[in-house]
Design a protein around this motif. Structure first.
Motif, short mmCIF file in Angstrom:
data_model
loop_
_atom_site.label_atom_id
_atom_site.label_comp_id
_atom_site.label_asym_id
_atom_site.label_seq_id
_atom_site.Cartn_x
_atom_site.Cartn_y
_atom_site.Cartn_z
N VAL A 139 -13.13 -82.99 21.23
CA VAL A 139 -13.17 -83.11 22.56
C VAL A 139 -14.63 -84.01 22.58
O VAL A 139 -14.70 -85.01 23.40
N ASP A 173 -14.88 -87.90 23.87
CA ASP A 173 -15.96 -88.19 25.10
C ASP A 173 -16.84 -89.30 24.60
O ASP A 173 -16.95 -90.15 25.31
N VAL A 189 -8.55 -82.88 28.53
CA VAL A 189 -8.75 -82.18 27.17
C VAL A 189 -9.98 -81.01 27.23
O VAL A 189 -9.97 -80.05 26.43
N ARG A 190 -10.55 -81.28 28.08
CA ARG A 190 -11.81 -80.21 28.44
C ARG A 190 -10.98 -78.90 28.97
O ARG A 190 -11.67 -77.69 29.07
#
Lengths: 1127, 474
Positions: free
Chosen positions: A131, A135, A112-113
């Motif tokens: 994101v 995380d 997703v980063r």
């Protein structure tokens, strides 16, 4: 008693417990394919502290909205789903998606980063907040609220409760409303459900119906009229039982039920599409078919029946005849030699055929519905990847005396040529491979560049051969496991990324060997005393070492041809890499079918040729039966999971073992060779509830049209549950307790009152209305289901009716319809899966490409066209008509009904039939015009000096609608260009094959022949023509080239005299088309008609063979529904 | 119907049961025969082949597929590559593994021109077809899986390289049925015999056998050679009628005490067969066409088979596949200049004639015309064992062209592109599954929902892949 397995899913009593996968050890998690449900058997551990609110507010919506479309219950792209914590932790093809507590190591976060290669979601990007939320969630240990656990738990519960996976029960026979109705316990189970539905059973069918039903059901053939009469008249109380026993004991029983098994076994006499180099017929097919027929007739216990078909080589090593059973594995398609697909086919036929498990669904991903993880598929794959084939004699052929000796000598010669050719090619291939060590080592650095099986390239002798590269890979892997000291430096160097090589090579080499492991081979060590500059140089150093050792070995053998090793153990260790049986340079000692990929294209062709020579001999009709036994390979390999089913994408190793859904979570790896025998025994183990259920259900379906379970090869979660679950289990228990006797199950079923019911609708209108409403499909069996004849039954019955069914059993198959007349049972017709005759498809025959659980039943006009127009049916009708006493029409009709319907006609039926015959006879087909009968079309020799020889006239055999010739192809292989049309023709290729157009005189008198031959072409030398009278000889002859010539004469004729119009090629075959259509007029004649003939006008094809009125009547009866359906 | 887990058989069987419960038998034959005596669609025997509605209204109702077996070269037909001329005799910077070894760039020996308002570039090989350039959408970025005929034929025709699967035509027939019960719904014609892989190319796999293509060798001219058992060698039509009347009487008497709908279905099938003998003879007899039309298609085997195709489509046949000939005629490893020219000369005229003819009959807008082979060919020249150039091209699955025209197609368009040499699809690579998804879409199907339950799985033509190529849709 059927032993009850405590629990196939490893679940204890009560509710299944969801276990967070974090509880799994790291190693277990590394196995990406470890099935979720395995976790169930582990002790529960506490999940990380929950933060429900944050999860529900920030995390789950993101997963649902952006990820679950592709990674949810519907789709699992990349093998990943994100709707359960365990699923994320377990991960997909790329490994775990979430490392709880460590976002930096979590693929999900990396994706997703979108900073690396992996970018998710594929379209667009999550917001930075989203994101960050993910995380934080991972960093917190990826907590997932317990009560929000997804459907996964539901699945596990469904699996644990699924009826088919439960142990087979031995339920008590229920009590019913009217115990006197019951004849076998089967009836109590059926009656109990009818009672519950408020439906009565139907009355017993009449005797004629019963014997016809039983005969078809047990033998696939109708009873004879005498058998019908005897049974109808037999007043003894056990008349029915005696009939059942007689039919079960008849040889025809095995032929009928054997064919049913051949549907399961996707039987074919050919391999399917093969390259032209390979024989397309399957040598072992007939021996397998005959073995199956015999096994049914002998009532071979079903457990032994299955074990023999999978592992006869191990189960009964002293009975070579049993090896024929392994056709079950080998008669499948050959998929152009792609082993993955051959194995898949075998897994499928075993999985669905014996246990009703769609194991093959798990080839690419865990089964979507059933507890069959991909690892289980590859556990079985490992069994089949370790087999090769062996041609084996399984009996004696019909040859005797000298013919037999000659055959055996020829066979021995061809076998030896094949063996020798194979050995030489293996040696050559190995020697070439020993010279290519550098190439094969370097190929290991990027396995994705090694071509996969099935991507056929034309390989020259000097090319790198992909199969060798794969063999090297397997060899090095095995060596690595043993921490082998020869290749230790290679392993270390190969692990260094290319860019770092110069910097890191020295350190890698200098790293000390782990304590307790053997030291590096001193020769290798000295070769790597200095670090190589590149990996290529490392490969070359190895190659040089091996070349030196190979030279030493050459010299050692020159000195002593009996040498078996080199004296220096270090050199010997290297020599073994090149020469040991498991050397990566050696081609395994197996037939070409499993080794062809090791050879260059030209060698493959030559090897197949040698094998074809052997097979051509074995495919002759008189050859003794040969089987192809499946046997274990000399060196066994461990299977790996192929991610997404792709061999180019190998995953974790799995042990060879049985399916966990049956064997339980602790399924032990197979120990005995490749594990085939253990697998076969696990299939028939008393703890396996599937096998006996599947088999009794197939038997049931064979008697009632559909099974208690209507998907006979799928007992998984998506299958419809059984209509009578207790009956299914009761029968399965009887099967196992009765020593797996199939005939015992038949008896329980066909002796039942259920089976003996009438098949018509209930007579009582109220009952009928109720049955239509509550049981429209007759699942409760309140009456018998009528049966439509299958293709085999239909064809065999026609032959039985006309009295020319050839009862010979066994042996090689022959074409059924188009070929020499074949009057054997349809079972022995050639099944050519690549060119399956249209009639098989038209009549819903089992598709020989795939395991066929049940045949489709269509009604299409093509079936009616076959019955109306195919000569096979007309021939049966003709034979029937010929046998009738036509002077007594009523008796003739009665005889016809006896032979076709096995009964007397009613008076009205007799009248209708007699009236039909009278009408048909009076409106008989108009006979062909008599003029056409005078002409015939043939070929024969021409002697250039004496002319044609009318006595040598032979008819041209084939008419294509426009002209007569040698066969369907023009030129014909035998008669060449010979052809006669209405207007002219073309002579055959030489004087021996000249063409004769013949007029045969029906009159006495004088005729005037008028004709002109025209030859229009300039090239070549034209043709030569002859006008010949059978008694007077040549009337005129002339050569005609690019011009025309008159051939007219007046001739005196007697009835039967012939006048031939003969054309030959002259001196060469070139441009010999010509026009020549004579007319003949009677000048004075008796009788006076016909009086004129015209070759063009009268030209005709073969005389039609019209069916006479009785033949037409017989055909109508053969086409009737009464003939086609069994009540 | 298609969503029923047990396939259409289960439903139609139930329908028949219901109907017979309502006394269809008593209503007699007349009530279920349509005006022309043909069976009303939903009363067709067994229901397997009766005309069915797709998922949504499709733009195309039928398909004709020109199959150029052997693999036509894209750079010589519909994908011009001037760069090859610049590199003539020199190696090109793309080196992909194909079946055999190839060498330097091999410029097309054929001239390309722009045609129509769209300016679609087409080579002189298909100059007649090019008259319809504005109706054609070329996919220049087709990709198959391996450069070998067998797997590629299977992939193109059946959606899987290796495993026996139903062909596209079989799927379409399963989904749509056919509009004419008196003719086979799916016909595969191939002059002179079978192509490579034989009848597997039009097989029905695990679908019921009725969906299999019927093979016809148009080199035969007689109808009884074209369709099995279509003519009686032993009874006149009058005699057959008499036989069928007696048969009907017997079967009706037999049926009276029974309630099995299959009995009725089989009675009907004989009537259908009786009519089929006439209708098939008529459909395959091109001599019944006016001379003008016969001249348009040309009196060649390809002209004739294309004209037969139109006659079949016009009569409601759902899917017609026209193969170029036995074996693999377009497989020009050598002398492509002469060979490709000869093959194209066989079919260019008939293709153009068919499109023109369909247009004048108002059939073009709902007939999908598909053109292509199993793969393309290399832009580099093939070398023989000694390294000598054969002036032919090797197989190439990395990039090739297929075109479609007619029902639902946006003409004059190009989708995707190969690299500058025509070796590999680089822009919008289009898989065979994508092509199949598009064909099904044009016929009104969501390719993910046209499924058949077999061996525990809902199988579909596109396996687990396939995206509709939207840019070529009208």
């Amino acid at each position: 008693m059927v032993e009850i397995h405590p629990n196939h899913l490893g679940l204890g009593e009560g509710r299944p417990i969801e276990v967070p996968s974090a509880a799994l050890s790291r190693r277990e998690r590394g196995r990406g394919s470890a099935p979720l449900w395995l976790a169930l058997s582990l002790a529960p551990l506490a999940a990380p502290a929950l933060a429900d609110d944050a999860f529900e507010a920030e995390v789950r919506p993101v997963l649902v909205e952006h990820c679950q479309g592709c990674h949810g219950p519907e789709k699992q792209k990349g093998g990943l789903r994100v709707d359960a914590r365990s699923a994320l932790v377990e991960g997909g093809d790329s490994g775990p998606a979430v490392e709880p507590g460590d976002p930096e190591k979590s693929l999900l976060i990396e994706a997703v980063r979108q900073a690396g290669d992996l970018k998710m979601p594929p379209k667009g990007k999550l917001t930075p907040d989203q994101v960050a939320a993910l995380d934080r969630w991972v960093a917190a240990g990826a907590p997932w609220p317990d009560d929000k656990a997804p459907a996964v738990a539901g699945r596990k519960e469904a699996w644990s409760k699924h009826w088919a996976f439960q142990p087979v029960a031995d339920p008590p026979v229920p009590s019913t409303s009217d115990a006197s109705w019951n004849r076998t316990p089967v009836d109590a189970f059926i009656r109990a459900r009818l009672d519950a539905a408020g439906l009565p059973p139907s009355p017993e069918a009449d005797r004629r119906t019963l014997i016809r039903r039983l005969a078809y059901d047990l033998t696939g053939l109708p009873p004879t009229i005498d058998e019908v009469r005897a049974f109808v008249a037999d007043e003894s109380p056990d008349a029915y039982e005696k009939l059942v026993d007689r039919l079960l004991a008849s040889k025809a029983y095995g032929e009928h039920w054997g064919r049913r098994w051949l549907d399961v076994a996707r039987y074919s006499d050919t391999k399917g599409y093969v390259y032209a180099r390979e024989e397309r017929f399957l040598v072992p097919a007939p021996a397998y078919r005959d073995w199956v027929v015999r096994a049914f007739n002998d009532d071979m216990p079903y457990d032994r029946f299955l074990v023999a078909q999978i592992a006869a080589d191990r189960a009964s090593p002293d009975e070579p005849a049993q090896l024929a059973a392994m056709g079950f594995l080998t008669v499948g398609r050959r998929f152009l030699g792609v082993s993955h697909d051959v194995i898949d086919d075998r897994i499928d036929v075993v999985g669905r055929g014996t246990m009703g498990l769609t194991v093959a669904c798990a080839r690419c991903h865990d089964h979507k519905f059933d507890p069959i993880p991909t690892a289980d598929y590859y556990a079985l794959y490992g069994v089949f990847m370790n087999v090769t084939e062996r041609l084996t004699r399984v009996g004696d052929g019909p040859l005797e005396g000298q013919a037999r000796e000659e055959f055996e000598a020829e066979l021995a010669k061809r076998m030896e040529a094949m063996r020798r050719g194979m050995a030489e090619s293996r040696d050559e291939a190995a020697q070439r491979a020993r010279g290519k060590v550098v190439d094969y080592l370097l190929a290991q650095l990027d396995p994705s560049q090694v071509l996969q099986e099935g991507f056929d390239i034309v390989v020259g002798p000097d090319d790198m051969i992909p199969a060798y590269a794969r063999r090297w890979a397997a060899y090095l892997e095995k060596r690595a496991k043993a921490d082998d000291p020869v290749f230790r430096p290679w392993r270390r160097l190969a692990a260094i990324p290319e860019a770092d090589f110069p910097a890191r090579a020295a350190a890698a080499l200098a790293e000390p060997s782990p304590p307790g492991t053997p030291a590096i081979n001193p020769k290798v060590a000295s070769a790597f005393a200095t670090p190589p500059a590149t990996i290529g140089e490392a490969a070359e150093r190895y190659a040089r070492l091996f070349a030196e050792v190979d030279e030493q070995w050459d010299e050692a053998r020159k000195a002593d041809p009996a040498a078996t090793s080199l004296p220096d153990p270090d050199a010997e260790a290297l020599r073994l890499v090149l020469y040991a049986d498991d050397s990566p340079c050696v081609v395994p000692d197996e037939p070409i079918v499993s080794t062809e990929l090791y050879f260059p294209t030209s060698t493959i062709d030559a090897m197949w040729k040698l094998q074809n020579e052997v097979e051509a001999l074995l495919l002759q009709p008189n050859a003794p039966p040969f089987a192809v036994a499946v046997v274990d390979r000399a060196e066994l390999r461990e299977p790996r999971v192929f991610r997404r089913g792709s061999p180019a994408n190998p995953g974790d190793e799995v042990p060879r073992r049985f399916l966990k859904v049956v064997a339980g979570p602790d399924a032990k790896p197979f120990q005995d060779g490749g594990g085939r025998l253990e697998m076969a025994r696990a299939i028939v183990a008393p703890t396996n509830p599937l096998t006996p259920r599947v088999w009794v259900n197939r038997i049931w379906a064979g008697h009632f049209g559909s099974g208690l379970v209507r998907t006979p090869s799928d007992f998984g979660l998506r299958a419809e549950p059984p209509s009578h679950p207790e009956l299914l289990d009761w029968l399965a228990s009887r099967l196992v307790q009765g020593g797996w006797s199939t005939k015992a199950i038949h008896r329980l079923i066909v002796l039942s009152a259920t089976y003996r019911q009438r098949s018509g609708p209930p007579g009582d209108a109220a009952v009928r209305a109720k049955a239509d409403e509550v049981d429209p499909e007759n699942r409760l069996l309140g009456r018998m289901n009528p049966h439509r004849l299958t293709f085999e039954e239909f064809r065999d019955s026609m032959l039985a009716a006309s009295g020319d069914l050839d009862p010979r059993m066994g042996g090689r198959a022959a074409p059924l319809i188009d070929g020499a007349p074949n009057r054997r049972r349809t079972l022995y017709g050639l099944i050519d899966r690549q060119f399956l005759a249209g009639v098989y498809r038209t009549f819903d025959f089992a598709n020989p490409d795939l395991h066929t659980p049940s045949r489709s039943e269509t009604t299409v006009p093509q079936q009616a066209l076959f019955a109306l127009n195919h000569p096979f049916v007309a021939d049966r009708a003709r034979a029937l008509a010929e046998s009738l006493p036509k002077d007594d029409p009523a008796a003739a009709v009665a005889r016809l009904y006896e032979r076709i319907h096995r009964r007397e006609p009613t008076p009205a039926q007799r009248e209708a039939a007699v009236a039909f015959v009278a009408a048909a006879a009076s409106e008989a087909e108009p006979p062909p015009p008599p003029e056409t009968l005078a002409w015939s079309y043939g070929h024969g020799p021409v002697d250039p000096t004496k002319g044609p020889d009318p006595a040598a006239f032979a008819p041209l055999p084939h008419f294509d609608g426009k002209g007569w010739g040698g066969g369907p192809r023009w030129p014909d292989p035998k008669l060449g260009w010979a052809r006669i049309t209405a207007d002219g023709g073309h002579p055959g290729d030489d004087l021996a094959r000249s063409i004769y157009r013949r007029w045969t005189s029906p009159i006495r008198g004088e005729v005037a022949v008028t004709s002109t031959l025209v030859h229009e072409a300039e090239p070549g030398d034209g043709v030569r023509a002859w006008l010949v009278h059978n008694r007077m000889g040549v009337l005129k002859t002339a050569a005609v080239h690019n011009g025309c010539e008159d051939f007219s004469a007046t001739v005196v004729v007697e009835p039967g005299d012939t006048i031939d119009f003969v054309v030959d090629v002259r001196d060469n075959l070139s441009h010999d088309d010509h026009l020549w259509a004579p007319t003949i007029r009677a000048v004075a004649a008796e009788p006076s008609t016909p009086s004129a003939w015209d070759a063009r006008r009268d030209f005709n094809g073969p005389a039609p063979r019209p069916l006479d009125a009785w033949g037409q009547l017989a055909q109508v009866l053969l086409m009737s529904n009464e003939f086609m359906f069994v009540d | 119907m298609l969503d029923d887990p047990r396939g259409p058989a289960a439903i139609s069987r139930r329908d028949l049961l219901r109907r017979s419960a309502l006394g269809m038998g008593a209503l007699g034959l007349a009530s279920i025969l349509g005006e022309d005596g043909a069976l009303a669609a939903d009363a067709a025997p067994g229901g397997f082949l009766s005309s069915k509605a797709p998922h949504f209204p499709g733009k195309a109702k039928r398909v004709v597929h020109f199959f150029l077996n052997g693999g036509p070269s894209q750079v010589d037909t519909f994908d011009p590559k001037p760069a090859l001329a610049r590199y003539e005799g020199k190696p090109i910077p793309i080196n992909l593994a194909t079946e055999r070894k190839t060498g330097a760039a091999f410029p097309s020996p054929f001239k390309f021109r722009r045609y129509g308002e769209s300016g679609l570039e087409i080579s002189e090989l298909f100059a007649r077809t090019a008259e319809h350039a504005d109706d054609i959408a070329v996919i220049r970025s087709m990709v198959a899986q391996v450069p070998n005929h067998e797997p590629s034929l299977m992939l193109m025709n059946c959606g899987d390289s290796v495993l026996p699967r139903p062909s596209v035509g079989a799927w379409v027939l399963y989904g749509l049925g056919t509009e004419n019960q008196n003719l086979p719904g799916f016909v595969a014609m191939c002059p002179g015999g079978f192509p490579i892989k034989d009848a597997e190319n039009w097989g029905s796999g695990f679908l019921p056998g009725v969906y299999q293509g019927t093979f016809v060798d148009p080199k035969n001219r007689e109808v009884d050679k074209l369709i099995e058992n279509v003519r009686s060698p032993h009874a006149s039509r009058a005699a057959q009628r008499r036989q069928l009347d007696l048969l009907r009487a017997m079967d009706e008497e037999h049926r009276r005490e029974r309630s099995d709908p299959r009995l009725e279905a089989r009675i009907q099938s004989f009537e259908t067969a009786f009519r089929m003998q006439m209708e098939a003879a008529d459909a395959f007899d091109v001599d019944r066409e006016p001379q003008l039309i016969r001249d348009l298609y040309g009196d060649t085997v390809h002209g004739r088979q294309t004209l037969i195709a139109r006659r079949l489509l016009e009569r409601g046949v759902r899917y017609v596949q026209l193969w170029h000939g036995a074996g693999q005629p377009w497989d020009d490893h050598a002398n492509i200049a002469a060979n490709h020219r000869a093959h194209a000369a066989d079919i260019d005229g008939p293709i153009a004639a068919l499109i023109a003819d369909l247009k004048q009959r108002g059939m073009f807008e709902d007939t999908l015309v598909v053109w292509g082979g199993e793969f393309g060919r290399t832009p580099t020249v093939e070398l023989d064992g000694g390294g000598k150039a054969n002036l032919g091209r090797d197989h190439n699955h990395y990039g090739f062209s297929v075109w479609m025209a007619g029902g639902g197609i946006k003409g004059g368009t190009v989708h995707g592109a190969t690299d500058e040499f025509g070796f590999k699809a680089v822009e919008d690579p289009t898989s065979v599954h994508d092509l199949h998804a598009t064909i099904l879409h044009l016929l009104g199907f969501d390719h993910e929902r046209l499924t058949y339950r077999y061996a525990g799985r809902d199988f579909r033509l596109t396996d687990v892949e396939g995206r509709v190529v939207r840019s070529i849709l009208a």
